[in-house]
Design a protein around this motif. Structure first.
Motif, PDB file in Angstrom:
ATOM      1  N   ALA A 185       0.829  -1.212   0.000  1.00 30.39           N
ATOM      2  CA  ALA A 185       0.000   0.000   0.000  1.00 30.39           C
ATOM      3  C   ALA A 185       0.861   1.259   0.000  1.00 30.39           C
ATOM      4  CB  ALA A 185      -0.924  -0.001   1.214  1.00 30.39           C
ATOM      5  N   VAL A 186       1.906   1.262   0.815  1.00 27.61           N
ATOM      6  CA  VAL A 186       2.807   2.416   0.885  1.00 27.61           C
ATOM      7  C   VAL A 186       3.492   2.636  -0.461  1.00 27.61           C
ATOM      8  CG1 VAL A 186       4.948   3.290   1.906  1.00 27.61           C
ATOM      9  CG2 VAL A 186       3.204   2.266   3.370  1.00 27.61           C
ATOM     10  N   ALA A 187       3.938   1.554  -1.080  1.00 22.64           N
ATOM     11  CA  ALA A 187       4.610   1.669  -2.385  1.00 22.64           C
ATOM     12  C   ALA A 187       3.649   2.223  -3.445  1.00 22.64           C
ATOM     13  CB  ALA A 187       5.135   0.302  -2.821  1.00 22.64           C
ATOM     14  N   ILE A 188       2.402   1.771  -3.430  1.00 27.66           N
ATOM     15  CA  ILE A 188       1.414   2.241  -4.396  1.00 27.66           C
ATOM     16  C   ILE A 188       1.131   3.729  -4.212  1.00 27.66           C
ATOM     17  CG2 ILE A 188      -1.021   2.105  -5.051  1.00 27.66           C
ATOM     18  CD1 ILE A 188      -0.885  -0.895  -4.536  1.00 27.66           C
ATOM     19  N   VAL A 189       0.879   4.139  -2.972  1.00 28.08           N
ATOM     20  CA  VAL A 189       0.547   5.542  -2.700  1.00 28.08           C
ATOM     21  C   VAL A 189       1.719   6.459  -3.019  1.00 28.08           C
ATOM     22  CG1 VAL A 189      -0.078   7.194  -0.904  1.00 28.08           C
ATOM     23  CG2 VAL A 189      -1.206   4.965  -0.976  1.00 28.08           C
ATOM     24  N   ALA A 190       2.938   6.064  -2.557  1.00 27.42           N
ATOM     25  CA  ALA A 190       4.124   6.882  -2.817  1.00 27.42           C
ATOM     26  C   ALA A 190       4.401   6.986  -4.314  1.00 27.42           C
ATOM     27  CB  ALA A 190       5.334   6.284  -2.099  1.00 27.42           C
ATOM     28  N   GLY A 191       4.287   5.863  -5.011  1.00 26.34           N
ATOM     29  CA  GLY A 191       4.520   5.862  -6.445  1.00 26.34           C
ATOM     30  C   GLY A 191       3.515   6.723  -7.189  1.00 26.34           C
ATOM     31  N   SER A 192       2.266   6.686  -6.742  1.00 24.88           N
ATOM     32  CA  SER A 192       1.227   7.497  -7.383  1.00 24.88           C
ATOM     33  C   SER A 192       1.487   8.982  -7.213  1.00 24.88           C
ATOM     34  CB  SER A 192      -0.141   7.151  -6.790  1.00 24.88           C
ATOM     35  OG  SER A 192      -0.485   5.835  -7.096  1.00 24.88           O
ATOM     36  N   GLU A 193       1.892   9.360  -5.998  1.00 28.01           N
ATOM     37  CA  GLU A 193       2.175  10.772  -5.741  1.00 28.01           C
ATOM     38  C   GLU A 193       3.306  11.282  -6.641  1.00 28.01           C
ATOM     39  OE1 GLU A 193       0.461  12.954  -3.576  1.00 28.01           O
ATOM     40  OE2 GLU A 193      -0.853  11.238  -3.927  1.00 28.01           O
ATOM     41  N   ILE A 194       4.370  10.492  -6.761  1.00 31.06           N
ATOM     42  CA  ILE A 194       5.505  10.876  -7.600  1.00 31.06           C
ATOM     43  C   ILE A 194       5.078  10.971  -9.063  1.00 31.06           C
ATOM     44  CG2 ILE A 194       7.766  10.137  -8.458  1.00 31.06           C
ATOM     45  CD1 ILE A 194       8.200   8.771  -5.720  1.00 31.06           C
ATOM     46  N   LEU A 195       4.312   9.964  -9.509  1.00 31.58           N
ATOM     47  CA  LEU A 195       3.916   9.919 -10.905  1.00 31.58           C
ATOM     48  C   LEU A 195       2.953  11.050 -11.266  1.00 31.58           C
ATOM     49  CD1 LEU A 195       3.311   6.806 -12.988  1.00 31.58           C
ATOM     50  CD2 LEU A 195       1.589   8.587 -13.044  1.00 31.58           C
ATOM     51  N   VAL A 196       1.976  11.308 -10.400  1.00 32.71           N
ATOM     52  CA  VAL A 196       1.002  12.372 -10.683  1.00 32.71           C
ATOM     53  C   VAL A 196       1.675  13.738 -10.739  1.00 32.71           C
ATOM     54  CG1 VAL A 196      -0.969  13.618  -9.746  1.00 32.71           C
ATOM     55  CG2 VAL A 196      -0.982  11.137  -9.777  1.00 32.71           C
ATOM     56  N   LYS A 197       2.571  13.980  -9.796  1.00 35.39           N
ATOM     57  CA  LYS A 197       3.259  15.272  -9.768  1.00 35.39           C
ATOM     58  C   LYS A 197       4.053  15.491 -11.046  1.00 35.39           C
ATOM     59  CE  LYS A 197       6.517  18.062  -7.068  1.00 35.39           C
ATOM     60  NZ  LYS A 197       7.408  18.111  -5.887  1.00 35.39           N
ATOM     61  N   SER A 198       4.791  14.463 -11.464  1.00 33.33           N
ATOM     62  CA  SER A 198       5.598  14.597 -12.682  1.00 33.33           C
ATOM     63  C   SER A 198       4.719  14.697 -13.921  1.00 33.33           C
ATOM     64  CB  SER A 198       6.563  13.413 -12.815  1.00 33.33           C
ATOM     65  OG  SER A 198       5.860  12.195 -12.833  1.00 33.33           O
ATOM     66  N   ALA A 199       3.602  13.948 -13.938  1.00 32.45           N
ATOM     67  CA  ALA A 199       2.686  14.003 -15.088  1.00 32.45           C
ATOM     68  C   ALA A 199       2.055  15.378 -15.219  1.00 32.45           C
ATOM     69  CB  ALA A 199       1.606  12.933 -14.938  1.00 32.45           C
ATOM     70  N   CYS A 200       1.699  15.991 -14.083  1.00 30.14           N
ATOM     71  CA  CYS A 200       1.113  17.333 -14.113  1.00 30.14           C
ATOM     72  C   CYS A 200       2.111  18.366 -14.636  1.00 30.14           C
ATOM     73  CB  CYS A 200       0.627  17.722 -12.720  1.00 30.14           C
ATOM     74  SG  CYS A 200      -0.864  16.863 -12.199  1.00 30.14           S
ATOM     75  N   GLU A 201       3.359  18.222 -14.235  1.00 31.82           N
ATOM     76  CA  GLU A 201       4.396  19.157 -14.707  1.00 31.82           C
ATOM     77  C   GLU A 201       4.581  19.031 -16.222  1.00 31.82           C
ATOM     78  OE1 GLU A 201       7.905  18.419 -12.457  1.00 31.82           O
ATOM     79  OE2 GLU A 201       7.057  19.166 -10.570  1.00 31.82           O
ATOM     80  N   ILE A 202       4.528  17.787 -16.700  1.00 30.94           N
ATOM     81  CA  ILE A 202       4.638  17.566 -18.144  1.00 30.94           C
ATOM     82  C   ILE A 202       3.433  18.172 -18.866  1.00 30.94           C
ATOM     83  CG2 ILE A 202       4.634  15.792 -19.950  1.00 30.94           C
ATOM     84  CD1 ILE A 202       6.141  13.983 -17.934  1.00 30.94           C
ATOM     85  N   ALA A 203       2.236  17.973 -18.291  1.00 31.03           N
ATOM     86  CA  ALA A 203       1.005  18.486 -18.912  1.00 31.03           C
ATOM     87  C   ALA A 203       0.975  20.006 -18.946  1.00 31.03           C
ATOM     88  CB  ALA A 203      -0.211  17.956 -18.157  1.00 31.03           C
ATOM     89  N   GLU A 204       1.479  20.645 -17.894  1.00 31.19           N
ATOM     90  CA  GLU A 204       1.481  22.106 -17.837  1.00 31.19           C
ATOM     91  C   GLU A 204       2.338  22.706 -18.947  1.00 31.19           C
ATOM     92  OE1 GLU A 204       2.635  23.193 -13.924  1.00 31.19           O
ATOM     93  OE2 GLU A 204       0.769  22.502 -13.004  1.00 31.19           O
ATOM     94  N   LYS A 205       3.381  21.994 -19.311  1.00 29.84           N
ATOM     95  CA  LYS A 205       4.238  22.476 -20.392  1.00 29.84           C
ATOM     96  C   LYS A 205       3.501  22.478 -21.732  1.00 29.84           C
ATOM     97  CE  LYS A 205       8.713  21.195 -18.407  1.00 29.84           C
ATOM     98  NZ  LYS A 205       9.959  20.425 -18.601  1.00 29.84           N
ATOM     99  N   LEU A 206       2.451  21.647 -21.811  1.00 21.77           N
ATOM    100  CA  LEU A 206       1.665  21.566 -23.042  1.00 21.77           C
ATOM    101  C   LEU A 206       0.496  22.552 -23.045  1.00 21.77           C
ATOM    102  CD1 LEU A 206       1.539  17.667 -23.403  1.00 21.77           C
ATOM    103  CD2 LEU A 206       3.136  19.274 -24.492  1.00 21.77           C
ATOM    104  N   HIS A 207       0.397  23.363 -21.962  1.00 21.22           N
ATOM    105  CA  HIS A 207      -0.634  24.405 -21.829  1.00 21.22           C
ATOM    106  C   HIS A 207      -2.061  23.843 -21.887  1.00 21.22           C
ATOM    107  CE1 HIS A 207       2.611  27.289 -22.169  1.00 21.22           C
ATOM    108  NE2 HIS A 207       2.982  26.729 -23.314  1.00 21.22           N
ATOM    109  N   ILE A 208      -2.290  22.775 -21.126  1.00 18.87           N
ATOM    110  CA  ILE A 208      -3.632  22.190 -21.021  1.00 18.87           C
ATOM    111  C   ILE A 208      -4.314  22.795 -19.797  1.00 18.87           C
ATOM    112  CG2 ILE A 208      -4.936  20.038 -20.764  1.00 18.87           C
ATOM    113  CD1 ILE A 208      -2.543  18.583 -22.000  1.00 18.87           C
TER     114      ILE A 208
END
Length: 319
Positions: free
Chosen positions: A180-203
């Motif tokens: 559970a800890v690995a899933i939650v921690a991994g999700s937080e890291i992935l979502v944060k990085s995905a949002c940063e990538i998306a912001e660069k695309l001006h969505i």
């Protein structure tokens, strides 16, 4: 660096999901609890933690569109992608009584959300019925767990087996927690990085919240479902999605509203498009299997087609 974080998060989620499903299955077997009940309670709460955390943080920072979009978008993604995949790859006969009341309660909760969005504001008064529905859902699952455990409980040789069972249970709970800890921690890291990538695309924030953020926070459910498919645990998979969606629907927005101490404005797109589609994919995915007492591949195909069409429609002017 952003892309490296994305892959680190993905690896954590994948490995955590493997430990998670193994432990959940063995816990249910050891305690004599049906896997559907385990999926709809313990597994669901742990896998919905990313949605709860992300939405609560967004609401506290004043990003109401992100909070609501993530909550509703996660339910849609769970159903339109994850449950659809599960229905397609794990067709099987089911017991209607295991699903019918919980499914009706879940869809009813979605309808309550749609009604609460009608005035374009979600406030504390809208929280009451949703919280009651969520608490009722949990009570029903706990009651079912005890009933099924008592039915399958064997008193013979109880003294000889109790120590072995306790040792096995504690071992599985440790792996369950690690997963559970690995899933939650991994999700937080992935979502944060995905949002940063998306912001660069001006969505826009609203589109990001119901697509990238929602899908990102739904990754625990996705990985858990894929792992369950590999291990052919259809009851655990469907139970996890129904439970996760119920928790998302009944608890996330009330938590955001109560923690933030103020109402959340609801966009027109959310009230007229996102929420109705969320209800539609849930009905298409779940009601046919209740009618025929069987999970069929065609239900998964229709569910995925509806959700894909919805994504194309809302993203058409933003890509």
């Amino acid at each position: 660096m952003i892309y490296m974080s994305f892959f680190i998060g993905l690896i954590l989620i994948c490995k955590g999901g493997d430990w998670f499903v193994d432990a959940a299955s063995k816990i249910s077997e050891t305690l004599g609890i049906p896997k559907y009940v385990v999926g709809a309670t313990i597994v669901s709460f742990a896998t919905t933690m990313p949605e709860i955390i992300v939405s609560a943080a967004a609401a506290l920072k004043g990003h109401s569109a992100m909070a609501i979009g993530n909550a509703v978008g996660s339910v849609s993604a769970n159903t339109g992608i994850i449950l659809a995949i599960s229905l397609f790859f794990l067709p099987a006969a089911i017991k209607r009584q295991d699903y019918i009341i919980k499914t009706i309660l879940y869809v009813g909760t979605l309808v309550l959300l749609l009604i609460s969005f009608k005035d374009r504001v979600f406030d504390w008064s809208d929280c009451i019925l949703l919280l009651l529905a969520g608490i009722l859902f949990l009570i029903m699952n706990i009651k079912n767990a005890f009933q099924e455990r008592n039915k399958g409980f064997q008193r013979k040789n109880q003294k000889n087996d109790s120590k072995t069972q306790k040792k096995e249970c504690w071992k599985m709970f440790v792996w369950f927690f690690i997963g559970a800890v690995a899933i939650v921690a991994g999700s937080e890291i992935l979502v944060k990085s995905a949002c940063e990538i998306a912001e660069k695309l001006h969505i826009s924030e609203e589109i990001i919240s119901v697509t990238i953020v929602a899908m990102g926070t739904s990754l625990p459910e996705f990985v858990t479902t894929v792992t369950a498919i590999i291990k052919k645990e259809s009851s655990l998979s469907v139970g996890n999605i129904v439970g996760a969606n119920m928790i998302d629907s009944a608890f996330i927005l009330p938590v955001c509203t109560l923690l933030g101490g103020k109402s959340l404005p609801v966009s027109t797109q959310m009230a007229l498009i996102d929420m109705p589609v969320c209800i539609l994919v849930s009905v298409v995915a779940l009601f046919p299997m209740l009618y025929r007492n069987k999970i069929a591949r065609i239900d998964g195909v229709f569910t995925l087609l509806i959700y894909s069409s919805y994504l194309i429609y809302i993203c058409r002017g933003n890509l």
